[in-house]
Design a protein around this motif. Structure first.
Motif, PDB file in Angstrom:
ATOM      1  N   VAL A   1     -25.755 -36.432 -58.438  1.00  0.00           N
ATOM      2  CA  VAL A   1     -24.887 -35.994 -59.531  1.00  0.00           C
ATOM      3  C   VAL A   1     -25.406 -36.629 -60.828  1.00  0.00           C
TER       4      VAL A   1
ATOM      5  N   ASN B   1     -18.627 -33.712 -58.614  1.00  0.00           N
ATOM      6  CA  ASN B   1     -18.471 -34.404 -57.325  1.00  0.00           C
ATOM      7  C   ASN B   1     -17.979 -33.456 -56.240  1.00  0.00           C
TER       8      ASN B   1
ATOM      9  N   GLY C   1     -20.038 -32.709 -52.858  1.00  0.00           N
ATOM     10  CA  GLY C   1     -19.416 -32.844 -51.541  1.00  0.00           C
ATOM     11  C   GLY C   1     -19.525 -31.569 -50.725  1.00  0.00           C
TER      12      GLY C   1
ATOM     13  N   VAL D   1     -25.627 -31.023 -60.650  1.00  0.00           N
ATOM     14  CA  VAL D   1     -25.864 -31.543 -59.307  1.00  0.00           C
ATOM     15  C   VAL D   1     -27.263 -31.091 -58.911  1.00  0.00           C
TER      16      VAL D   1
ATOM     17  N   SER E   1     -24.254 -36.983 -64.565  1.00  0.00           N
ATOM     18  CA  SER E   1     -23.060 -36.761 -65.378  1.00  0.00           C
ATOM     19  C   SER E   1     -23.165 -37.324 -66.788  1.00  0.00           C
TER      20      SER E   1
END
Length: 141
Positions: free
Chosen positions: A135, A43, A47, A119, A137
């Motif tokens: 993302v 994350n 960002g 990502v 995960s």
């Protein structure tokens, strides 16, 4: 009468069993921290990519150049597509990707921490919309 100095064997065994049960209860909580840390790292990279893409786009707008003209930020050349950083060189917008493997591609590039823990950055469409930053995960164990 004789004074007792210390613990009996039974008392010591009971204490060891109790400590073992406490450790077995707490262990799953600590093992899930690794997964949470990896997802938080993903994350953070996502960002950073969003911010860097916005700054690159703003620089592109200020310069008033063509949609596929590169911009320079902090000495790094960033190739642009439709006014946004191109996926093939998007790693140039980040200063530190330690721990990640960057796989350059068109229209999508990946910052991979481990298999299915990454990502994905996909180029902006022809309408100049914000690039897709996703993302993944599911493999962050």
């Amino acid at each position: 009468m004789k004074l007792q100095k210390g613990f009996t064997l039974v008392e010591l065994v009971i204490v060891i069993v109790i400590l073992g049960l406490l450790a077995a209860t707490a262990l799953p909580r600590f093992s899930s921290l690794t997964q949470s840390a990896r997802v938080a790292s993903l994350n953070g990279v996502a960002g950073s990519l969003r911010s860097a893409a916005s700054i690159s786009h703003a620089t592109y707008l200020v310069n008033g150049t063509g949609s596929n003209t590169a911009v320079t930020l902090d000495g790094a050349t960033i190739n642009m597509i439709n006014g946004w950083p191109a996926a093939a060189g998007v790693s140039n917008v980040l200063t530190d990707i330690t721990g990640y493997t960057f796989t350059s591609g068109t229209p999508t590039s990946n910052f991979t921490l481990q298999t299915n823990c990454q990502v994905n950055y996909t180029n902006s469409g022809s309408n100049g919309a914000f690039p897709t930053i996703a993302v993944v995960s599911s493999g962050c164990t």
